[in-house]
Design an enzyme around this catalytic site. Sequence first.
Site, short mmCIF file in Angstrom:
data_model
loop_
_atom_site.label_atom_id
_atom_site.label_comp_id
_atom_site.label_asym_id
_atom_site.label_seq_id
_atom_site.Cartn_x
_atom_site.Cartn_y
_atom_site.Cartn_z
N ASP A 39 0.81 -1.23 0.00
CA ASP A 39 0.00 0.00 0.00
C ASP A 39 0.84 1.27 0.00
OD1 ASP A 39 -2.28 -1.58 0.15
OD2 ASP A 39 -2.11 -1.71 2.33
N HIS A 243 28.78 9.58 -9.82
CA HIS A 243 27.41 9.51 -9.30
C HIS A 243 27.33 8.63 -8.05
CE1 HIS A 243 25.59 10.80 -13.42
NE2 HIS A 243 26.02 11.83 -12.70
N ASP A 260 27.65 16.95 -3.51
CA ASP A 260 26.88 17.47 -4.63
C ASP A 260 25.42 17.30 -4.23
OD1 ASP A 260 25.54 17.96 -7.00
OD2 ASP A 260 26.90 16.78 -8.24
N ASP A 271 21.54 22.93 -7.67
CA ASP A 271 22.51 21.85 -7.93
C ASP A 271 23.90 22.40 -7.62
OD1 ASP A 271 23.92 19.71 -8.90
OD2 ASP A 271 23.39 20.00 -11.00
N HIS A 350 33.50 14.70 -17.84
CA HIS A 350 32.15 15.19 -18.11
C HIS A 350 32.21 16.62 -18.64
CE1 HIS A 350 32.14 17.61 -14.36
NE2 HIS A 350 32.63 16.55 -13.73
N HIS A 354 25.15 21.96 -17.45
CA HIS A 354 23.90 21.55 -18.09
C HIS A 354 22.86 22.60 -17.76
CE1 HIS A 354 22.73 20.26 -14.03
NE2 HIS A 354 23.92 19.69 -13.96
N HIS A 361 18.73 18.19 -14.59
CA HIS A 361 19.29 18.25 -15.94
C HIS A 361 18.12 18.72 -16.80
CE1 HIS A 361 22.88 15.32 -15.20
NE2 HIS A 361 22.84 16.34 -14.37
N GLU A 384 30.38 23.43 -13.55
CA GLU A 384 30.84 22.42 -12.59
C GLU A 384 32.07 21.65 -13.06
OE1 GLU A 384 28.23 18.95 -12.30
OE2 GLU A 384 26.74 20.04 -13.46
N TYR A 388 39.33 14.38 -11.30
CA TYR A 388 39.15 13.11 -10.59
C TYR A 388 40.36 12.23 -10.90
CZ TYR A 388 34.60 15.26 -11.18
OH TYR A 388 33.59 16.17 -11.21
N ARG A 406 35.19 18.63 -7.31
CA ARG A 406 34.26 19.32 -8.23
C ARG A 406 33.78 20.57 -7.51
NH1 ARG A 406 31.41 15.40 -9.66
NH2 ARG A 406 29.54 15.47 -8.38
N GLU A 408 30.73 23.33 -8.15
CA GLU A 408 29.56 23.54 -9.01
C GLU A 408 28.71 24.69 -8.51
OE1 GLU A 408 26.71 20.27 -9.09
OE2 GLU A 408 25.97 20.97 -11.03
N1 GLY Z 1 23.98 16.56 -9.52
C1 GLY Z 1 24.08 16.14 -10.86
C2 GLY Z 1 24.93 17.02 -11.62
O1 GLY Z 1 25.69 17.77 -11.05
O2 GLY Z 1 24.84 17.09 -12.81
MN MN Z 2 25.52 18.51 -9.13
MN MN Z 3 25.05 19.55 -12.14
#
Ligand code: GLY
Ligand code: MN
Ligand code: MN
Length: 444
Positions: A39, A243, A260, A271, A350, A354, A361, A384, A388, A406, A408
């Site tokens: 439930d 992640h 993060d 973010d 990366h 974004h 995102h 960001e 690493y 990082r 950001e």
């Molecule tokens: N928290 C996900 C990113 O930084 O894109």
């Molecule tokens: Mn982030």
């Molecule tokens: Mn981000």
Amino acid sequence: MTRISRTEFAERRQQLMEQLAPGSIAIIPGASETIRNNDVHHPFRQNSDFMYLTGFAEPDAVAVLVPGREAAQYILFVRDKDPEREIWDGYRAGPEGAVADYDADDAFPIDDIDDILPGLMEGRSRVYSHMGVDAGFDHQLMAWVNQIRARVRLGARPPEDFSDIAHLLHDQRLVKSEQEIAIMREAAQLSARAHKRAMQACQPGVMEYQLQAEIEHECMLGGSPWPAYPAIVGAGDHACVLHYIENAAPIKDGDLVLIDAGGELEYYASDITRTFPANGRFSEEQRTLYDLVLRAQLASIEAVKPGATWIEPHEATVRVLTEGLVELGLLKGDVDTLIEHNAIKPFYMHKTGHWLGMDVHDVGDYKVGGEWRVLEPGMVLTIEPGLYISPNNTDVDEKWRGIGIRIEDDVVVTRNGCEILSADVPKDPTEIEALMASSEQRLS
Ligand code: GLY
Ligand code: MN
Ligand code: MN
């Protein structure tokens, strides 16, 4: 607290309807609840496209826009009132509430949609909807079309063209209004307080999830009902896992801690990432790499201005990081050649940001006509950069291994450059050390 006004929701619908082809209909479903077990449901969050157009946060609703229709142009299908269910699950607006409080021109119980919607679609040449996102909805849409097709010999006219509404709607969502920016500023500010709290609460021996608890506690106190995404709290080697969300390990003396995390406010995300030393003092190697990432981040933010293209902040980051890694001996060769061959990839895999908005995102194309998008005032993005250095990277001196960093921030493009929405949380290493040293909890 800023909220999106009913007037703004109406303007959004109007703006979208002006983009739709004459004689068309748009059908936009909201989200349904998903079962966790027996439930118990997963916490419900409305679909962002649906929320953007309606402000209606209940499950199992469908919005219909019929531009130019005389009787009603904006129709909502919603759960009917149900006194018995409302005792268990809470208030339902019902069709009457959808008209009175959400400005629908007309509203019906969702259970009647199969009887009513084909009639609204009939004679409309084009149907806009989401295509291929939800197989159940795709099937339902075709069933409604087939209901009309079944009556062709009686003179019914089924729609002929089907268009994905995502492109128009997401272009609209990409440029934020004053109200949206005000909310995003608040979301970033409350999340900044949470990051500061976590920095102050950190000391060797604390568990990663305990810092997550500090973050979520402060975000919720600030008015954010839920996180914008699962928090990443990675200490030591875990900071190198992009992640990492297990957040289950003890934080050790000498670790860097990467957090993060961001709260969501009124359906808008923040973010933010900060990286800081568990014991309150950066080691020499940590500080060297941190300074480099910070230089890249500042250069990247400098590149955010109207008229710049989407990729320019990323290019600024890659140049600064590549130059810095050559100086430190982690990369060898000519900087331009290294950039051309993306030599930085083992250390920085990366992109530099974004779009940010209702979704972390967020929606919106990054290229238009094959070219990187030109930044315009009102667009919100993250910046960001990171580095690493995998603990397993035997190509580099051991002293660098296992350092993950990082930084950001959330930035909105303004007329002259950009505003950093998340500026309240320190990123200057000396300020971070001072903040951590000032913590009563650390002193106790
Ligand atoms: N928290 C996900 C990113 O930084 O894109
Ligand atoms: Mn982030
Ligand atoms: Mn981000």
